[in-house]
Scaffold this motif. Structure first.
Motif, PDB file in Angstrom:
ATOM      1  N   VAL A  57       0.826  -1.206   0.000  1.00 48.69           N
ATOM      2  CA  VAL A  57       0.000   0.000   0.000  1.00 48.69           C
ATOM      3  C   VAL A  57       0.863   1.260   0.000  1.00 48.69           C
ATOM      4  N   ARG A  58       2.008   1.204   0.696  1.00 48.21           N
ATOM      5  CA  ARG A  58       2.803   2.423   0.866  1.00 48.21           C
ATOM      6  C   ARG A  58       3.739   2.687  -0.309  1.00 48.21           C
ATOM      7  N   PHE A  59       4.356   1.636  -0.852  1.00 52.94           N
ATOM      8  CA  PHE A  59       5.446   1.860  -1.798  1.00 52.94           C
ATOM      9  C   PHE A  59       5.110   1.534  -3.249  1.00 52.94           C
ATOM     10  N   ILE A  60       4.036   0.800  -3.504  1.00 47.85           N
ATOM     11  CA  ILE A  60       3.691   0.467  -4.891  1.00 47.85           C
ATOM     12  C   ILE A  60       2.649   1.456  -5.387  1.00 47.85           C
ATOM     13  N   ARG A  61       2.964   2.113  -6.465  1.00 43.07           N
ATOM     14  CA  ARG A  61       2.070   3.143  -6.997  1.00 43.07           C
ATOM     15  C   ARG A  61       0.770   2.503  -7.493  1.00 43.07           C
ATOM     16  N   PRO A  62      -0.376   2.955  -6.996  1.00 39.01           N
ATOM     17  CA  PRO A  62      -1.638   2.376  -7.443  1.00 39.01           C
ATOM     18  C   PRO A  62      -1.984   2.801  -8.865  1.00 39.01           C
ATOM     19  N   VAL A 109       7.917   0.533   7.919  1.00 38.17           N
ATOM     20  CA  VAL A 109       6.741   0.625   7.056  1.00 38.17           C
ATOM     21  C   VAL A 109       5.837   1.754   7.539  1.00 38.17           C
ATOM     22  N   SER A 110       5.548   1.723   8.857  1.00 41.60           N
ATOM     23  CA  SER A 110       4.667   2.753   9.408  1.00 41.60           C
ATOM     24  C   SER A 110       4.703   2.683  10.922  1.00 41.60           C
ATOM     25  N   LEU A 157       2.861   0.061  16.099  1.00 42.52           N
ATOM     26  CA  LEU A 157       2.019   0.097  17.286  1.00 42.52           C
ATOM     27  C   LEU A 157       1.002  -1.034  17.260  1.00 42.52           C
ATOM     28  N   TRP A 158       0.461  -1.309  16.084  1.00 40.48           N
ATOM     29  CA  TRP A 158      -0.511  -2.400  15.913  1.00 40.48           C
ATOM     30  C   TRP A 158       0.122  -3.754  16.222  1.00 40.48           C
ATOM     31  N   MET A 159       1.402  -3.929  15.841  1.00 42.98           N
ATOM     32  CA  MET A 159       2.111  -5.185  16.036  1.00 42.98           C
ATOM     33  C   MET A 159       2.798  -5.279  17.398  1.00 42.98           C
ATOM     34  N   LEU A 160       2.672  -4.256  18.235  1.00 42.99           N
ATOM     35  CA  LEU A 160       3.426  -4.197  19.482  1.00 42.99           C
ATOM     36  C   LEU A 160       3.193  -5.401  20.393  1.00 42.99           C
ATOM     37  N   PRO A 161       1.968  -5.908  20.576  1.00 45.13           N
ATOM     38  CA  PRO A 161       1.809  -7.081  21.449  1.00 45.13           C
ATOM     39  C   PRO A 161       2.637  -8.281  21.001  1.00 45.13           C
TER      40      PRO A 161
END
Length: 727
Positions: free
Chosen positions: A428-433, A565-566, A571-575
């Protein structure tokens, strides 16, 4: 001690043989029908299964739809499709567990959980048949085994039905020192109880097919004399009342082949073990009640603390050898699931009775010991893939086998889901849509990811995992006695928070360990058979670091990749990353004794604050035996105790028949080494463990070893040993 030693008195360490054939079952051909194709089961079973299984399917479909909206898969990429497929598989697993637990909540709330007329409040029933209590042991501390058996024996005697039960210690021990210590402990158990007519001991020289082969050998030698048998584990303790009620239920229901109890985990001293026993005691009854509610007569078998109809087991549960090399081929390791499936295939009912109390076991004391056990179980459960397609299995039995496989396959699926999720974020971040995939258009096709919907989907998934814990806790609060036993409302809630938090941190560590196990099994590595450490799980920091540094490194790299990546993804992956990064201190600290938890009333269970009589008695006997225990080398022990020596010789198997029985290379080599030994120390230094066990299993070899105990030291006058070495 000259020549071959023979016992001087008649010795009855085993009853009269009562052979019972146990043919190997075919997975390609269904057997003839058993007592009935439709054994007795609770009413409306089809509706119950529709509610649980159908509800799980509906819930999974809803979750899949929501996830598809989050990912906007109207024009999906390959990564999105993989991510969606993994989510559906994992969410379906969670949904089924949630619906099953919800069924257990409803069942217990309505006063259910009883089966087969077993009512713990009713008077103790009379018995007409004999039941064998089988205690398989493999290199276990004898103090634990004998203490548990003595407590069981005394509890049975207190019911007035003790004469209907015989106890068999079925040893597969390979360590020769532990073997002789077992024999001494067996003799002492008989003396303490004063019962020589109902307690027996047998050791197999070769432990073919492990525990399943141990039980099968007993069935083929003695099963004809016992209509039912109850299989224990080395850490099992059961109340006499529960044993009598199980035996009476088997007598009253001739279509039942197996009844599984719900063992309560007890005696936990480490932080990890106390977490396990708290979770098992608080959440376990509701989960078991749910399983029993919709499994009905197609229940499962957990390998111990269950009573089995002996002839049904002999006729229909003989395990085949799976084709192909290890680890997938060979003898079936996780035999219990398969034996239950084969019994049900033949028409016998298999029930779980979660309402029956008085069944206890222990858990591994540390994450490391749990991993050792899990490695063996993982291989055994993956073997079930070869049994899934067996002819004639009931669909619920196939579901049991599939569940056993899934309990370990889900670990690499979760790992893959996390990794693919990071790649999806990268995409989503690096590939141009491509906003105009079909050429020029008035309106572009904007990629849409719905963060609000993603948040609610995450909250919903967490609810499916956590709500059953709250419901189980609420059920215990309704019972004043059990509420006090878990520390009261406030302390039990804090205990639940502590257990949930620490278990959540340990979950990714277990996920990575099991993923590695699955990979190693698929690539052909066999797990072997290691004895289970049950008491102290404490390990030094250096050892823990060696075992878990890879987990820490993976967690740090995974967290760094997520951050690149972000920051929001990190933060989402922190657990996950936090649990992996802290793997070393978590594994080390949770393995330590945690008496302070008991002092402040956290992670408490009712069986700890008010121990049942049989459990209290077992622990008391064990402590006394451990205080009296004096570790001793096997030959020295035999030389110092003539009564033990005579008993050891009397309990040896018949001697080899020339030209009929195969030669034992370990015995031949061991005897050859003894011929050249000058003294016992020299002999023991050259013998391997297998050779020493083989020599101790031969009357001539025992004579040679005992003669060496009185051999002179170098430089002392030699004493001729030619007569003593003669066969």
């Amino acid at each position: 001690m000259d020549g071959v030693i023979h016992p001087t008195a008649e010795w009855h360490h085993l009853p009269t043989a009562a052979p019972l054939p146990m043919p190997v079952q075919s997975l390609r051909q269904a057997p003839a029908p058993g007592p009935t194709a439709r054994p007795s089961a609770p009413r409306w079973m089809a509706l119950r299964r529709f509610l649980v299984l159908g509800g799980a399917v509906a819930l999974t479909a809803f979750g899949a739809w929501e996830m598809a909206q989050v990912l906007d898969v109207s024009r999906p990429t390959a990564i999105q499709l993989v991510l969606l497929g993994l989510f559906v598989a994992l969410f379906g697993w969670i949904a089924l567990s949630f619906l099953s637990a919800l069924a257990g909540f409803g069942s217990l709330l309505a006063g259910g959980g009883r089966r087969l007329g077993i009512d713990p409040a009713a008077p103790i029933p009379d018995l007409h048949d004999r039941t064998a209590l089988l205690m398989p042991v493999y290199n276990e501390p004898p103090e634990r085994v004998m203490a548990g058996l003595q407590a069981i024996h005394e509890s049975l005697a207190a019911t007035g039905r003790g004469a209907n039960f015989d106890i068999f210690i079925l040893s597969d021990t390979t360590d020769p020192d532990a073997w002789v210590a077992e024999e001494a402990a067996f003799l002492a158990l008989r003396e303490r109880t004063g019962d020589h007519a109902h307690i027996f001991y047998r050791r197999r020289p070769k432990n073919h097919e492990r525990k399943a082969g141990n039980i099968a050998e007993w069935v083929q030698r003695f099963g004809g004399a016992y209509p039912q048998m109850l299989v224990l584990d080395a850490d099992s303790v059961m109340e006499g009342d529960a044993l009598v009620r199980l035996a009476a239920a088997m007598e009253a229901h001739p279509d039942v082949g197996l009844i599984q109890t719900l063992p309560v985990i007890v005696n936990g001293n480490s932080f990890f073990a106390r977490m396990q026993q708290f979770a098992g005691r608080v959440y376990g009854p509701m989960i078991a009640a749910g399983i029993a509610w919709w499994h009905g007569a197609e229940g499962n078998y957990w390998g111990h603390n269950a009573i089995i109809r002996t002839r049904a087991f002999a006729d229909h549960a003989g395990l085949p050898t799976l084709r192909g090399p290890k680890p997938f081929g060979g003898h079936i390791l996780s035999h219990d699931f398969v034996e239950a499936a084969l019994l049900r295939r033949a028409g016998w009912a298999v029930h779980m009775v979660p309402a029956l109390r008085g069944s206890y076991e222990e858990s591994p004391p540390s994450l490391t010991e749990l991993a050792v056990r899990d490695r063996r179980w993982c291989q055994g459960n993956l073997q079930h893939a070869a049994v899934l397609g067996a002819r004639g299995l009931h669909p619920i039995s196939r579901l049991h086998l599939f569940t056993g496989i899934g309990s370990y396959i889900t670990a690499p699926l979760w790992l893959l889901f996390l990794v693919v999720g990071v790649f999806g974020a990268l995409e989503v971040r690096f590939i141009r849509p491509n906003y105009f995939p079909s050429g020029p258009s008035l309106f572009p096709e904007w990629p849409v990811v719905d963060p609000v919907r993603a948040m609610w989907l995450f909250i919903g998934t967490m609810a499916l995992l956590l709500v059953p814990k709250l419901l189980a806790w609420f059920l215990l609060l309704l019972n004043p006695e059990e509420r006090r036993g878990i520390g009261g409302t406030v302390r039990s809630f804090l205990s639940m928070l502590v257990e949930t938090l620490v278990a959540g941190l340990l979950a990714p560590v277990t996920m990575l360990t099991q993923s590695v196990d699955v990979a190693s099994i698929i690539t052909g590595r066999d797990s072997g058979w290691q004895p289970q450490q049950r008491d102290d799980g404490t390990l030094g920091w250096q050892t823990v670091f060696r075992l878990y540094w890879r987990h820490t490194l993976f967690g740090l790299l995974f967290g760094a990749a997520s951050w690149l990546v972000s920051p929001y993804l990190a933060l989402w992956m922190l657990p996950v990353t936090l649990g992996l990064a802290l793997a070393v201190p978590l594994a080390a600290l949770t393995a330590r004794r945690a008496t302070w938890l008991r002092q402040i009333g956290l992670l408490a269970i009712p069986e700890e604050s008010a121990p049942p009589a049989v459990l209290n008695r077992s622990n008391t006997i064990r402590r006394r035996l451990m205080e009296q225990a004096r570790p001793m080398e096997a030959v020295q022990r035999l030389a110092a105790d003539p009564a033990l020596r005579d008993a050891h010789l009397a309990m040896l198997p018949p001697p080899r028949r020339p030209r009929l029985d195969p030669l034992d290379p370990a015995l031949l080599l061991g005897c050859a080494k003894l011929e050249e030994a000058e003294d016992l120390d020299g002999a023991l230094a050259t013998l391997t463990r297998a050779e020493k066990a083989a020599v101790l299993g031969d009357s001539g070899g025992v004579a040679r070893l005992l003669n060496l105990t009185s051999s002179p030291r170098p430089g002392e006058p030699a004493v001729p040993r030619s007569a003593a070495m003669a066969d």
